[in-house]
Write a protein that holds these residues in place. Structure first.
Motif, short mmCIF file in Angstrom:
data_model
loop_
_atom_site.label_atom_id
_atom_site.label_comp_id
_atom_site.label_asym_id
_atom_site.label_seq_id
_atom_site.Cartn_x
_atom_site.Cartn_y
_atom_site.Cartn_z
N TRP A 35 8.50 71.03 74.61
CA TRP A 35 7.52 71.92 75.24
C TRP A 35 7.62 72.51 76.64
O TRP A 35 6.98 73.13 77.04
N TYR A 36 8.98 72.38 76.96
CA TYR A 36 9.44 72.52 78.01
C TYR A 36 11.07 73.01 78.04
O TYR A 36 11.68 72.14 77.40
N ASN A 37 11.38 73.64 79.18
CA ASN A 37 12.70 73.88 79.59
C ASN A 37 13.06 73.32 80.78
O ASN A 37 11.96 73.09 81.85
N ILE A 38 14.36 73.12 81.16
CA ILE A 38 14.65 72.72 82.54
C ILE A 38 15.59 73.79 83.21
O ILE A 38 16.59 74.15 82.61
N SER A 39 15.45 73.90 84.46
CA SER A 39 16.47 74.93 85.19
C SER A 39 16.71 74.22 86.62
O SER A 39 16.05 73.58 87.34
N TYR A 40 18.02 74.59 86.91
CA TYR A 40 18.34 74.41 88.30
C TYR A 40 18.54 75.77 89.16
O TYR A 40 19.37 76.49 88.45
N THR A 41 18.15 75.99 90.25
CA THR A 41 18.15 77.13 90.68
C THR A 41 18.57 76.98 92.09
O THR A 41 18.27 75.96 92.87
N ILE A 42 19.46 78.02 92.75
CA ILE A 42 19.82 78.19 94.18
C ILE A 42 19.23 79.51 94.63
O ILE A 42 19.64 80.63 93.71
N GLN A 43 18.49 79.75 95.63
CA GLN A 43 18.05 81.19 95.84
C GLN A 43 18.20 81.14 97.60
O GLN A 43 18.18 80.31 98.37
N LYS A 55 6.38 79.92 73.15
CA LYS A 55 7.89 79.86 73.10
C LYS A 55 8.53 79.68 74.65
O LYS A 55 8.00 79.36 75.36
N SER A 56 9.66 80.51 74.57
CA SER A 56 10.56 80.55 75.74
C SER A 56 9.85 82.02 76.36
O SER A 56 10.66 82.50 77.22
N PHE A 57 9.41 82.64 75.65
CA PHE A 57 8.98 84.02 76.14
C PHE A 57 7.91 84.19 77.27
O PHE A 57 7.94 85.12 78.19
N GLY A 108 4.76 79.17 89.42
CA GLY A 108 4.85 80.55 89.01
C GLY A 108 4.82 80.67 87.39
O GLY A 108 4.54 79.84 86.84
N VAL A 109 5.11 81.95 87.02
CA VAL A 109 5.10 82.31 85.74
C VAL A 109 6.32 83.28 85.60
O VAL A 109 6.71 83.92 86.47
N SER A 110 6.99 83.18 84.32
CA SER A 110 8.00 84.17 83.99
C SER A 110 7.82 84.55 82.55
O SER A 110 7.36 83.86 81.74
N ALA A 111 8.29 85.71 82.51
CA ALA A 111 8.04 86.34 81.20
C ALA A 111 9.30 87.15 80.60
O ALA A 111 9.95 87.67 81.69
N GLY A 112 9.64 87.33 79.63
CA GLY A 112 10.85 87.94 79.05
C GLY A 112 11.32 87.79 77.70
O GLY A 112 10.92 86.63 77.03
N PHE A 113 12.67 88.12 77.39
CA PHE A 113 13.31 87.83 76.30
C PHE A 113 14.68 87.30 76.54
O PHE A 113 14.83 86.87 77.73
#
Length: 229
Positions: free
Chosen positions: A72-80, A121-123, A174-179
């Motif tokens: 029910w989740y994804n994981i990401s590593y980010t650098i900004q 989903k991931s959208f 936060g929130v993210s949306a897209g394809f």
């Protein structure tokens, strides 16, 4: 004969192990992705010591994502990286009744481990996680105002408040949306640590006029667009 039996058992075990792995791989097609993003920020320092005004800036970053279709989740590593601005109220020495916001600039680098909770989903996901931040000094943009007096103090100069904490711990939601190849993100970042703590420990600062402990937490809104590969 005993050696042959051992060999047959070993082969059978290996075939069974590979078959299980192959079946799991076909059932759960875990995908790794990479994205780059950029956008704008609004930055502020939440403090009772200074009068501040949020300022605008920019942000760029990169993200490595592990897409888990069976979770029910994804994981990401980010650098900004970001360059942010904030206004702090001051006054000229000769005109104590005249207030003026001076612009300060601060550069930040953040690394984060984020969980992306799937709403559709991931959208559409809710993004949450901790961040570790390194930042530069709170730099006055125009040195001609460095001898202005910081509001709420009698003798504290605008140039005296630049040496803030370099390492800070943040949290983000936060929130993210897209394809698959394009996403937009809205993100709020809050600093859990006192980024002004170093000023409070500086015995060389003249804090006459305000006996409050110097304390401030950063607040960042970021709006970015990301391309994934």
């Amino acid at each position: 004969m005993k050696q042959n039996k051992h060999f047959i058992l070993l082969v059978a075990f290996c075939i069974g192990f590979v078959t299980i792995l192959h079946a799991q791989h076909r059932r759960y097609a875990i995908k790794n992705g990479f994205g780059i993003y950029g956008g704008i920020t609004q930055y502020d320092i939440l403090t009772d010591n200074f009068e501040t005004k949020p300022g605008n800036g920019w942000m760029v970053g990169a993200s490595a994502t592990v897409d888990l279709p069976h979770k029910w989740y994804n994981i990401s590593y980010t650098i900004q990286l970001a360059e942010n601005e904030v206004g702090i109220a001051t006054r000229p020495v000769a005109l104590p009744s005249q207030s003026q916001f001076l612009d300060y600039k601060i550069f930040t680098a953040q690394i984060a481990l984020l969980m992306h909770v799937k709403l559709i989903k991931s959208f559409l996901t809710i993004d949450i996680g901790p961040m570790l931040q390194y930042n530069g000094e709170l730099k006055l943009q125009d040195d001609q105002y460095e001898n202005f007096i910081v509001a709420n103090y009698d003798n504290l100069l605008a140039k005296d408040i630049s040496d803030v904490n370099k390492f800070n711990i943040d949290g983000t939601v936060g929130v993210s949306a897209g394809f698959s190849h394009f996403r937009v993100k809205a993100q709020y970042i809050y600093g859990f640590t006192n980024m002004l703590g170093k000023l409070d420990k500086d015995d060389n600062l003249d804090l006459t006029g305000n006996d409050k402990k110097i304390k401030g937490n950063q607040s960042i809104f970021a709006f970015t667009a990301m391309i994934t590969f």
